[in-house]
Design an enzyme around this catalytic site. Structure first.
Site, PDB file in Angstrom:
ATOM      1  N   ASP A 352       0.764  -1.277   0.231  1.00 27.05           N
ATOM      2  CA  ASP A 352      -0.025  -0.034   0.005  1.00 27.05           C
ATOM      3  C   ASP A 352       0.722   1.245  -0.025  1.00 27.05           C
ATOM      4  OD1 ASP A 352       0.837  -0.577   2.771  1.00 27.05           O
ATOM      5  OD2 ASP A 352      -0.471   0.928   3.334  1.00 27.05           O
ATOM      6  N   GLU A 353       0.215   2.570  -0.231  1.00 32.97           N
ATOM      7  CA  GLU A 353       0.860   3.602  -0.396  1.00 32.97           C
ATOM      8  C   GLU A 353       2.315   3.870  -0.851  1.00 32.97           C
ATOM      9  OE1 GLU A 353      -1.339   6.040   3.253  1.00 32.97           O
ATOM     10  OE2 GLU A 353      -0.001   4.702   4.018  1.00 32.97           O
ATOM     11  N   ILE A 354       2.425   3.528  -2.066  1.00 33.93           N
ATOM     12  CA  ILE A 354       3.591   3.700  -2.669  1.00 33.93           C
ATOM     13  C   ILE A 354       3.756   5.310  -3.157  1.00 33.93           C
ATOM     14  CG2 ILE A 354       5.334   3.054  -4.646  1.00 33.93           C
ATOM     15  CD1 ILE A 354       4.619   0.700  -2.662  1.00 33.93           C
TER      16      ILE A 354
END
EC number: 3.2.1.52
Length: 596
Positions: A352-354
């Site tokens: 998640d959340e790159i």
């Protein structure tokens, strides 16, 4: 057949043998208890004793109860985990003496005491895994001294033992009779996620949480073990990750700790699903391997830059570099150790959340991008280099939805075979659930709009100008990105298959509430989770609607008050949902008119 016996003294003021009640004594106890429990002189509306989560089919037409024998026993087949569970429930049933908060309308009978619960299991070999049969039937007759619990598996038997324990109350102990229960869950995946990276939780805190989960018939403890902030998991093949990345030597989880937690979960019918988030949220890895982590230990949102150019979505930067071959040397050891430590068939690989700015800050990645490469290709390289190894270890991969749905950095669907991949959704409510299942993927629902337990406590940033406002200003969500606070009714009323076709709904495995720990630690753990997680437990087990399709949160309020009180008596610091006055005055705290 193993027979569990416990001779117990029901009178705590005496060291003598368990009392033998005469018929006259029993009649006197019955009269006194009926007066105290349900008194028309007090003009109190009376309700029946309840079970949480509410069983699918529960029949108690006579609302009768009889005394539980002080030498009550449970007969059960021998099984490593069921036998432990039976012994635990026997001790609980004989010692709890829960006193209901509300007045219970129960007809106390003079029939024979209940002597034995006989447990029968059809399949003793079924492992605790996703989709295992958790159904059970429970029969407590009005006559005779034996009750029966029949389950397909030991895990269903554990659910039935919990239901039976909630049908016992008082001192001396009474048990509901004339009860017939047929019960099974709607969803196979019913979980809680706990983040132990941002703040550390002792093993005992995790065990207490798993025990409470079992009592609520939740069955998956999703352990978000590591993040950018700390790496507390001690891995035999990569010990430096914890030695250098944990907050301290006393804030690590050893292999022995993990085995203890996993075994405790098995004894309570709760799977332990590990998550080591990657390639984002990996700043703590840089303490041991700075060469494989981009933008580590940098200020998360450089002064003067736009939000789109941030290095992380909150303080704590660092992404693994997919272009460095050493990244995969380390990862192979990490994944192998995690699979060895955790027997569950699911492996949560995060993703998640790159954040584009973090990768762009790395010189090797800058060169890759300058040569025509893209950020999505970087993520594809990472997934294509790790997912096959996870699958080779006989695991099903779970990813956060971002890996497929992020608007900027995502992988092509061809790299994520639906038969081996599950996506966990946290953004955009039912819309993202729809996108996942319509693409053929199985989904775990953790919508931040409904299921994030950390929301509503403001933000944790210092020097935050949003808190310096003139009186009368709009406070918005109070600084919490996912505010407001998610009340138990908000959680209870969410339908996780909303807007899906019947075929799409079959791909929703279940739901999971999440406690991220930026502003949580052991001092608030119980109150942050309970009884709000109890709300999701019932909605996942038997639904949030009655047989007529109507939402039942009004009826659930009284039962949840009682269940919260019983959890507190069992050592769980669940927060109250109403003042005691509301419980003692049923219906007086309801709202019959809509708020506008």
């Amino acid at each position: 057949m193993i027979r569990f016996d416990r001779e117990t003294n029901m009178d705590e003021q005496s060291d003598g043998p368990a009392p033998k009640w005469t018929k006259g004594t029993r009649i006197l106890i019955t009269f006194i208890t009926m007066f105290l429990v349900c008194s028309p002189i007090l003009s109190v509306e009376c309700t029946a004793i309840s079970v949480w989560p509410k069983p699918r089919e529960f029949s108690w037409p006579t609302q009768q109860a009889t005394l539980l024998s002080p030498s009550f026993t449970i007969e059960s087949p021998h099984h490593q985990y069921l036998s432990t569970s039976v012994n635990r429930y026997l001790n609980l049933i004989l010692s709890e003496h829960f006193h209901p908060l509300s007045n219970q309308h129960v007809n106390m009978t003079n029939g024979p005491t209940l002597q034995t619960l006989v447990v029968l299991v059809n399949d003793l070999a079924a492992p605790l895994s996703h989709g295992v049969n958790e159904s059970y039937s429970l029969s407590i007759p009005t006559s005779g001294d034996k009750a029966s619990l029949i389950a397909e598996t030991v895990w269903g038997a554990m659910r039935g033992l919990e239901t039976f324990s909630q049908l016992v109350w008082g001192k001396p102990s009474w048990v509901a009779v004339g009860v017939e229960v047929q019960d099974w869950p709607i969803f196979s995946y019913r979980g809680i996620m706990l983040d132990t990276s941002r703040n550390y939780y002792k093993v005992e805190d995790i065990l207490r949480t798993i025990g409470a989960m079992s009592a609520n018939k939740l069955n998956v403890f999703h352990w978000h073990i590591t993040d950018s902030h700390s790496f507390p998991l001690l891995l035999p093949l990569e010990p430096d990750l914890a030695a250098k990345g944990a907050y301290g030597s006393d804030m690590q989880y050893s292999p022995a700790d993990v085995r203890r937690i996993v075994e405790f979960g098995l004894e309570h019918g709760v799977r332990v699903l590990p998550e080591l988030d990657m390639p984002g949220h990996t700043g703590s890895w840089a303490e041991a391997y700075p060469e494989i982590v981009s933008c580590a230990n940098m200020f998360w949102w450089p002064e003067g830059s736009e939000w789109a150019d941030r290095l992380a979505s909150e303080p704590g930067t660092g992404h693994l570099n997919p272009l460095n071959p050493k990244t995969y040397q380390v990862l192979k050891n990490v994944i192998r150790d995690v699979v060895t430590l955790f027997p569950d068939q699911f492996y949560h690989a995060g993703a998640d959340e790159i954040i584009p700015g973090c990768w762009k800050a790395d010189p090797t990645i800058q060169a890759f991008l300058s040569s025509g490469g893209t950020l999505s290709q970087l993520l594809e390289t990472f997934v294509n280099s790790t997912l096959p190894y996870i699958l080779s270890l006989n695991r099903t991969a779970v990813y956060w939805e971002d890996v497929l749905l992020d608007p900027i950095i995502k992988v092509d669907k061809s790299l994520l075979p639906p038969e081996h991949t599950i996506l966990q959704t946290w953004n955009n409510g039912p819309n993202n659930t729809k996108k996942i299942v319509s693409s053929g993927y199985r989904a775990i629902v953790s919508s931040s709009d409904f299921y994030y337990l950390d929301c509503g406590h403001g933000d944790f940033l210092g020097n935050d100008s949003q808190y310096d406002q003139l009186p009368g200003s709009d406070q918005g969500n109070g600084g919490s990105w996912c505010g407001p606070f998610k009340t138990w009714q908000t959680i209870y009323n969410y339908d996780i298959t909303y807007g899906l076709t019947e075929e799409e709904a079959t791909l929703v495995l279940g739901g999971e509430v999440a406690l991220w720990s930026e502003q949580a630690d052991p001092t608030v753990l119980d109150a942050r989770i309970w009884p709000r997680a109890s709300a999701v437990a019932e909605s996942m087990w038997s639904g949030n609607r009655d047989k007529n399709g109507m939402k039942r949160y009004a009826e659930a309020t009284d039962r949840l008050n009682e269940w919260r009180s019983r959890m507190v008596s069992r050592g769980i610091g669940a927060e109250p949902i109403q003042p005691l006055w509301c419980i003692r005055n049923p219906g007086m705290c309801d709202a019959v008119h809509p708020f506008v």
